[in-house]
Design an enzyme around this catalytic site. Structure first.
Site, short mmCIF file in Angstrom:
data_model
loop_
_atom_site.label_atom_id
_atom_site.label_comp_id
_atom_site.label_asym_id
_atom_site.label_seq_id
_atom_site.Cartn_x
_atom_site.Cartn_y
_atom_site.Cartn_z
N ARG A 177 2.35 -4.59 -0.10
CA ARG A 177 1.09 -3.87 -0.30
C ARG A 177 0.28 -3.91 0.99
NH1 ARG A 177 -0.05 -5.34 -5.03
NH2 ARG A 177 -2.13 -4.49 -5.20
N THR B 132 1.89 -1.65 9.82
CA THR B 132 1.07 -0.53 10.29
C THR B 132 1.86 0.49 11.11
OG1 THR B 132 -0.75 -2.14 10.35
CG2 THR B 132 -1.22 -0.02 11.29
N ALA C 80 6.75 -3.67 5.87
CA ALA C 80 5.56 -4.51 5.90
C ALA C 80 4.31 -3.73 5.48
CB ALA C 80 5.39 -5.10 7.29
N HIS C 81 3.20 -4.43 5.43
CA HIS C 81 1.94 -3.84 4.95
C HIS C 81 1.48 -2.68 5.84
CE1 HIS C 81 -0.24 -6.27 7.99
NE2 HIS C 81 0.59 -7.24 7.64
N ASN C 82 0.96 -1.66 5.18
CA ASN C 82 0.34 -0.51 5.85
C ASN C 82 1.33 0.37 6.62
OD1 ASN C 82 -1.93 -2.75 5.70
ND2 ASN C 82 -2.93 -0.75 5.68
#
Lengths: 337, 337, 337
Positions: free
Chosen positions: A219, A260, A240-242
């Site tokens: 998330r 990201t 991974a996140h974003n």
């Protein structure tokens, strides 16, 4: 299914006996009399003369050099796609037509389920979830509070979808995959220890996405991690996140994409490749297996190497290493001349 | 929450309207009027003039070049840490305040559970376990016989803790992770086949450790595999039998550490790195992403490359490869002179 | 157990007190008075004089340079194998002697189970399965329709075996592993999107195979993915559709093997290695950790490097890179002479 029925189904043109009965599909090397096979790659054309299959799908331009009276031939636009659709015709999985809600599952409060749904044994669905028509949640899966799942999806065995994540229509997620667990975020404190950064965002998975087994899609810290329409992920992939993965991108097993990073449309990423965080890969990039990408890529094309470089450049550099020993010899001679 | 309340909470100094109402935190590029954001990295200072946020956390040394009367500014020691603590204030997860033992779980004989505990549906806890105050075991988790878990822990969905492993206080283990399954040990026999070596040891996880989803931490052959206080592991990490990871070390996703290796304190290991067995990495070592470490490291610093070398040395060697072709040209000229 | 009983069990020759009571096995550095340890590697011979163990297993050729009257010594053919078998004697896991079918499991129609079987809580077994004598299915495991499992197997917690896969005798599969989920196959369509290729084959696992935790072994597109007798897989390994792994091959953690590749007998593959699809590795090949194999290997031996090469060749090339800077200097001198 008779040859004439198959030809109609795949929109093809028969030569040979239209009444031949076909019971399954098979590989050209091993198919038997009641099976249909295909030739798409020219390397396999040689098997036309020897295959034991009862019928062969070939392209419209396929030239029959030596007639075979014992088999039926069906000419189609794209023999591979025709074969793929016949695979489904001959291999219906009846278990997938079963609907109903197990007596051994737990469903939370205020969760909205349609009439036609399959919820298997030992499934746990939290509160305030919304699940669409014809979706199947297999045994051991966990759907946390506030998750929205569209219609026609399959959530595999022991797969976990964490709170408030959103999944579109016709999404398949295989077994033991984790969607929406916490991103890896810690802030270093003055004493050298780390403070966890609460991960408040979600994961959004758009329509027609397929995700393999044992993947992890984290998330977002804030906002969302997004996997766009038509993306296909193999097994054991870490997102991974974003991260943002744009439409129709295909990623092979054991790839890792750090936080990201943004991947463009129609990219193809080879197995075990790694992509660092906070970079952007443009549309139509091919990244080889086990390649490491540490900078943004702004031009379509193929990239390879331990440190990603354009394919030809990297190949040349790699090849040049074997000349070093020879250069040493030559220079030694020059120096002692 | 009013700006004056937030300022008090983060121990900051306000300029602007202390009565402004803040409802959440946000990213500087996208935050709205009722959100608070932060500036920590100088690269983001430019957003001060354009952010739509209602308030901004900045450092005490932050210089306001152009006044903004429409927003509140709070000066604090460390804007990032202040922001991280506000993330938690505005994103309380009420599900985490729920305690109780599900009617759909199985708890073995002689296992001691405190009054305040959360045991979710379809959890299986074996015999002779001991679990501390306020710990949460999520649905599908398996705790085998003789496991000891401290207080304030979370054991994620479908995570498995094998027999007799010991977990400290405030440990979080996310979904689908396996703690204490067998180490990979086989003895070759005379006929070329392998005999399994019974793995009789355990895994010990100390306080304040966080372990991501889909990790595997193997039990020791004899003795223990130990993950010390404050260690943070991302997803899909493999820790082999008898590994020792010292305090406050941080390891990114998909790293593998082979048997009996010892990692020092405060190390940082990049994603997909691999560390062979039976070596020692000293304290304060940084290992880049996808780096292969096959020898002990005895000096702090950063190491990179397919075969780990000190960062600068490896960078220089890597860069030198592109000169080989030029050298070949030059030598060709010299030889034909 | 008395020394004389142990000596009989391992077929060894005692010097020292045959009545000494031994309660467990231990590592030579840390073993205590009531433990037995072993010396196999010459590097550990020095510990003979200092170990606190009550007894030591040594090879028949071991020379006692300095007598130790306080300990018993047992000379055996292979001290390591003797030690491994004593590990089992002193560490019987009583949980493994428990049989029975939980009241909290679900078993489908027409599935045949023997009398002596262990089916744990929250296990789901589908229709038309066949499971052999003495097999243990641990909590949370899922066995889909039509699966056949032999005798003496263990299927770990939360492990999933998909429909119609076949597992031999004495197979151990650890926790959270997925056998037989879909291979990664998609056909590109004219609009750039992908059509799933139905995966109609199965996975066959032969006798005496061990598979670690969190592995994924995909079913074949057509036909079978096969893991032959005696193969040992560590954790987090990805085996793609239609792969064939021949007898007694051993594969370390986080390895990935792409589709349709064939691995020979008695190969050893290091952690994080990657092998592309559609190639063949012959018998008796050793592949180093993190090695990338993109072409077939036809000669036994050891292969290393980011792009697999014979070990010595690769080592030499790798070492040559450090001379490039020196060559540049020398050529500069030659050119300016």
């Amino acid at each position: 299914m008779k040859i004439k029925e198959i030809a109609e189904y795949v929109n093809g043109e028969i030569s040979g006996n239209p009444e031949t009965e076909i019971l399954n599909v098979g590989k050209i090397e091993t198919a038997g009399k009641n099976e249909i096979t295909f030739i798409s790659n020219p390397l396999y054309e040689k098997y036309f003369l020897t295959t034991g299959a009862g019928a062969v799908l070939v392209s419209k331009s396929f030239e029959i050099k030596e007639e075979r009276k014992d088999i039926a031939v069906i000419k189609v636009q794209d023999p591979y796609l025709a074969f793929v659709s016949l695979l489904e015709v001959f291999n219906r999985d009846e278990a997938k037509d079963k609907y109903g809600v197990s007596g051994n599952c737990v469903i939370g409060n205020n969760s909205r389920l349609p009439d036609r749904i399959f919820i298997d044994d030992f499934v746990k669905i939290g509160d305030n979830c919304e699940i669409g028509e014809g979706t199947r949640i297999l045994s051991g899966a966990v759907i946390q509070n506030g998750v929205i799942i569209g219609s026609g999806c399959t959530i595999g065995h022991n797969t976990v979808v964490h709170k408030e994540c959103r999944i579109g229509n016709n999404v398949s997620i295989h077994s033991d995959t984790v969607i929406g667990s916490d991103g890896f975020g810690f802030a270093k404190q003055q004493d050298g220890s780390f403070k966890k950064i609460l991960q408040t965002g979600i994961v959004v998975i758009e329509d027609d996405v397929e995700i393999g087994s044992s993947c992890t899609v984290d998330r977002a810290t804030i906002g969302e991690t997004r996997i766009c329409r038509g993306v296909k992920l193999d097994n054991q992939i870490q997102i991974a996140h974003n991260v943002f993965i744009d439409e129709d991108t295909v990623i092979a097993a054991q790839v890792g994409i750090a936080g990201t990073t943004k991947i463009g449309k129609r990219c193809m990423i080879g197995g075990q490749a790694g992509i660092v965080g906070h970079i952007t890969i443009c549309d139509d990039v091919i990244i080889g297996a086990a390649v490491g990408v540490s900078k943004s890529i702004t031009k379509p094309g193929m990239y390879t190497g331990y440190r990603a470089k354009p394919f030809r450049e990297e190949l040349k550099q790699e090849a040049s290493i074997k000349y070093i020993e020879q250069l040493r010899e030559e220079i030694k001679k020059l120096l002692t001349k």
